[in-house]
Design a protein around this motif. Structure first.
Motif, short mmCIF file in Angstrom:
data_model
loop_
_atom_site.label_atom_id
_atom_site.label_comp_id
_atom_site.label_asym_id
_atom_site.label_seq_id
_atom_site.Cartn_x
_atom_site.Cartn_y
_atom_site.Cartn_z
N MET B 222 -1.46 28.98 36.96
CA MET B 222 -1.39 28.28 38.24
C MET B 222 -2.74 27.68 38.60
O MET B 222 -2.83 26.56 39.12
CB MET B 222 -0.91 29.23 39.33
CG MET B 222 -0.51 28.53 40.60
SD MET B 222 -0.21 29.67 41.93
CE MET B 222 1.42 30.23 41.55
N ALA B 223 -3.81 28.43 38.30
CA ALA B 223 -5.15 27.93 38.61
C ALA B 223 -5.41 26.62 37.87
O ALA B 223 -5.93 25.66 38.45
CB ALA B 223 -6.20 28.97 38.21
N ILE B 224 -5.02 26.55 36.61
CA ILE B 224 -5.24 25.32 35.83
C ILE B 224 -4.33 24.21 36.33
O ILE B 224 -4.75 23.06 36.49
CB ILE B 224 -5.00 25.60 34.33
CG1 ILE B 224 -6.06 26.56 33.80
CG2 ILE B 224 -4.99 24.32 33.52
CD1 ILE B 224 -5.81 27.05 32.40
N ASP B 225 -3.09 24.58 36.66
CA ASP B 225 -2.12 23.58 37.11
C ASP B 225 -2.59 22.90 38.39
O ASP B 225 -2.40 21.71 38.59
CB ASP B 225 -0.78 24.27 37.32
CG ASP B 225 0.39 23.30 37.18
OD1 ASP B 225 0.14 22.17 36.71
OD2 ASP B 225 1.51 23.67 37.54
N TYR B 226 -3.20 23.68 39.28
CA TYR B 226 -3.66 23.12 40.55
C TYR B 226 -5.07 22.54 40.43
O TYR B 226 -5.63 22.09 41.42
CB TYR B 226 -3.63 24.19 41.64
CG TYR B 226 -2.29 24.29 42.32
CD1 TYR B 226 -1.96 23.44 43.36
CD2 TYR B 226 -1.35 25.22 41.91
CE1 TYR B 226 -0.73 23.52 43.99
CE2 TYR B 226 -0.11 25.30 42.53
CZ TYR B 226 0.19 24.44 43.56
OH TYR B 226 1.41 24.51 44.18
N GLY B 227 -5.65 22.60 39.25
CA GLY B 227 -6.99 22.03 39.06
C GLY B 227 -8.09 22.86 39.69
O GLY B 227 -9.14 22.33 40.01
N CYS B 228 -7.86 24.15 39.90
CA CYS B 228 -8.90 25.02 40.44
C CYS B 228 -10.03 25.13 39.42
O CYS B 228 -9.80 25.17 38.22
CB CYS B 228 -8.36 26.40 40.73
SG CYS B 228 -7.11 26.40 41.98
N LEU B 233 -11.48 29.66 39.22
CA LEU B 233 -10.86 29.62 37.89
C LEU B 233 -11.30 30.82 37.05
O LEU B 233 -10.49 31.49 36.41
CB LEU B 233 -11.23 28.31 37.19
CG LEU B 233 -10.58 28.01 35.85
CD1 LEU B 233 -9.10 27.83 36.00
CD2 LEU B 233 -11.19 26.77 35.23
N GLU B 375 0.17 28.58 48.01
CA GLU B 375 0.85 29.46 47.05
C GLU B 375 0.38 30.90 47.21
O GLU B 375 1.15 31.84 47.13
CB GLU B 375 0.54 29.00 45.61
CG GLU B 375 1.12 27.66 45.24
CD GLU B 375 2.51 27.77 44.64
OE1 GLU B 375 3.05 28.88 44.61
OE2 GLU B 375 3.04 26.73 44.21
#
Lengths: 176, 401
Positions: B222-228, B233, B375
């Protein structure tokens, strides 16, 4: 993998949807037909040896010269570019995709050009597309919640358009 | 059911809760500036969080289209105003990438010293303010006591305490003053043992652990998907730090420096620091881990500054003269991300060959980090909302630009 290999791979898979490229640029970019951007994005994200799982940046550049004197000298036709900066976390490579849009849909000033959303591919795009819509005036078809994000909801115009003019007054506040 | 009603232990059986919209901010102190959160709550449980941003929007990108890159440097200060040096550095490097400008060795080491010192200062605010969010005041005072000394050092180097405009295209606006390095080393010597105090105040504090461990768990996907990016990250266990993985023109600054990316691998953080153990209740990706990664990065930065001071004092060449204010940019475009304290800050510049960029774009790390908040807050208690949003360590100036 470098720019050339990505281009070959995408051309083989998508054919006519790859409409151009510039591999000599500092950040090599590949131009995608507007209608295929979501499909290409999903392919780049899910393919096991590409895995572009992070959308670093999504932005729009407005190519339009409001000054008629300067406009006669520029080499391009007025258009908008939607720029996608991708990054692959497992392979640590980046890739730039571009989509060229007309400045106005059907050449009718005021009606925004449309490109399919990629927010179902990368969720980063959700807010970035809202920002692009808000500031640059591009509509993202299929976006779940396309509202203004930085400007107030009743703001008029899209500030990062080159022909934007600041409204004289907003709710009784003088702007100029 | 009737049997339950008669049970004297169940006193709240008949109490119903209504769904309610609670407005948090934009003046709420724990929203870090002017963030407005609209919470849909049912009793104490939050079912939906909607962030409203834009209260600090100044259209910096539009201003950037009307100024030369060096003139825009002060506007980058005002994005992430807690790490203004890193913002200056990001924009300068992007322009240098476009101009293909090679900097002398000494300038690179100077930049490492300054950028890492600012990272320490920024993480100190992050830590102190996080304590405030959770209802403890004293860590904030301790953090600001040390941060003040870093600001004093910066003031001596460039004259400003918050909006520095010190690092600029071509190097820095001035060399470090005489005796600055000694003062900097003195500060580091005095600062290092104090970090243990912070760990007793927060990291290992039983109340702090109860408030943060296992709260707001962010999965790596989810972190990667949201660009965190950044500590958010790495707190989720993704091994990425642009100082090591970024583009050549940025990583060459850190060439030859010994540092390990602060991330939990195989259940362990890098071993070279003396740090408290991870509590058993903490889950990778929760608020506690995000906080912890920041604390370890402070120690990492101290180490990097020491190495940079050694290199800077023996490096040949100049500290890097700034380019002309109206220097012509080559035609083309460049995008570069750098590792700022809050994550990867990206700058994108498009040039048509004049000295003023056609388009200047800032990709904000806090912007992406905040977009995941809804989220994380799903189904948490109202009291956990400040804990979760605080652990993302956002700066509104950068989100709204």
């Amino acid at each position: 993998m470098r720019g050339k290999q990505f281009l070959d791979r995408l051309t083989k898979r998508f054919g006519d949807a790859i409409t151009g490229s510039n591999l000599e640029a500092l950040d090599p970019w590949i131009e995608i037909a507007p209608d295929s951007i979501a499909e290409v994005g999903r392919y780049l994200k899910t393919e096991p040896d590409l895995r572009f799982d992070m959308l670093c940046d999504l932005t729009v550049v407005d190519y339009f010269e409001p000054d008629p004197k300067k406009a006669a000298k520029v080499s391009w036709q007025p258009h908008l570019e939607v720029v996608y900066h991708l990054w692959s976390v497992p392979y640590r490579v980046s890739l730039v995709l571009k989509v060229i849009l007309p400045r106005w849909k059907d050449d009718r000033p005021g009606s925004l050009p449309t490109v399919p959303t990629v927010s179902s591919v990368w969720r980063t795009a959700d807010w970035h597309e809202r920002e692009a819509y808000d500031l640059c005036g591009v509509e993202f078809a299929g976006h779940p919640n396309l509202r203004r994000i930085l400007c107030p909801e009743d703001w008029v115009g899209h500030p990062l358009r080159k022909d934007y003019e600041m409204p004289l007054e907003y709710h009784g506040i003088r702007n100029r | 059911m009737s049997a339950d009603l008669d049970d004297p232990r169940i006193i709240e059986f008949d109490v119903r809760t209504d769904e309610m919209l609670v407005n948090m901010g934009p003046q709420h102190p724990s929203t870090h500036g002017v963030l407005r959160l609209v919470l849909r709550t049912d009793g104490e449980i939050v079912s939906e969080t909607t962030p409203h941003i834009g209260y600090l929007h100044r259209s910096a990108e539009k201003i950037g289209e009307n100024l030369t890159p060096r003139q825009w440097i002060p506007y980058t200060d005002r994005m992430d105003y807690l790490a203004a040096m890193n913002m200056n550095l990001g924009w300068s490097l992007t322009i240098e990438k476009l101009m293909k400008l090679e900097l002398p060795e000494k300038a690179k080491h100077l930049r490492v010293i300054i950028a890492e010192m600012n990272r320490i200062a920024s993480h100190l605010v992050g830590m102190g303010a996080y304590g405030l969010d959770l209802g403890t005041f004293s860590p904030f005072l301790y953090a600001f006591r040390e941060r003040e000394k870093i600001l004093d050092l910066f003031e001596e180097a460039c004259g400003a305490r918050l909006t520095y405009s010190y690092l600029t295209v071509g190097g820095a606006t001035a060399d470090l003053p005489k005796g600055w390095l000694q003062k900097c080393e003195q500060f580091l010597d005095q600062f290092l043992p104090i970090i243990d105090e912070y760990h007793t105040l927060l990291t290992t504090n039983a109340i702090f652990v109860r408030r943060t461990a296992g709260i707001g768990v962010l999965s790596p996907e989810m972190a990667i998907d949201y660009g965190c990016t950044g500590p958010v990250l790495r707190g989720s266990g993704v091994d990425q730090d642009l100082r090591r993985d970024g583009e050549e023109c940025y990583t060459e600054m850190y060439d030859g420096y010994a540092f390990e990316v602060i991330v939990q691998k195989n259940g362990h953080y890098p071993k070279d620091h003396n740090y408290p153990a991870v509590p058993s209740s903490a889950v990778l990706g929760d608020c506690w881990h995000r906080f912890y990664v920041r604390m370890l990065e402070v120690m990492q930065s101290i180490d990097l500054v020491r190495q940079a001071i050694d290199r800077y004092s023996v490096a040949a060449g100049s500290w890097g003269e700034p380019v002309k204010l109206t220097e012509k940019l080559p035609k083309g475009e460049a995008y570069l991300e750098t590792e700022c304290p809050r994550g990867q800050m990206g700058f994108y510049v498009v040039s048509d060959g004049t000295s003023i960029p056609w388009r200047a774009r800032a990709r904000s790390s806090s912007f992406c980090n905040l977009s995941v908040a809804h989220e994380l807050c799903q189904g948490c208690l109202i009291a956990d909302v400040p804990a979760i949003v605080g652990s993302l360590d956002i700066v509104m100036g950068e989100i709204d630009r």
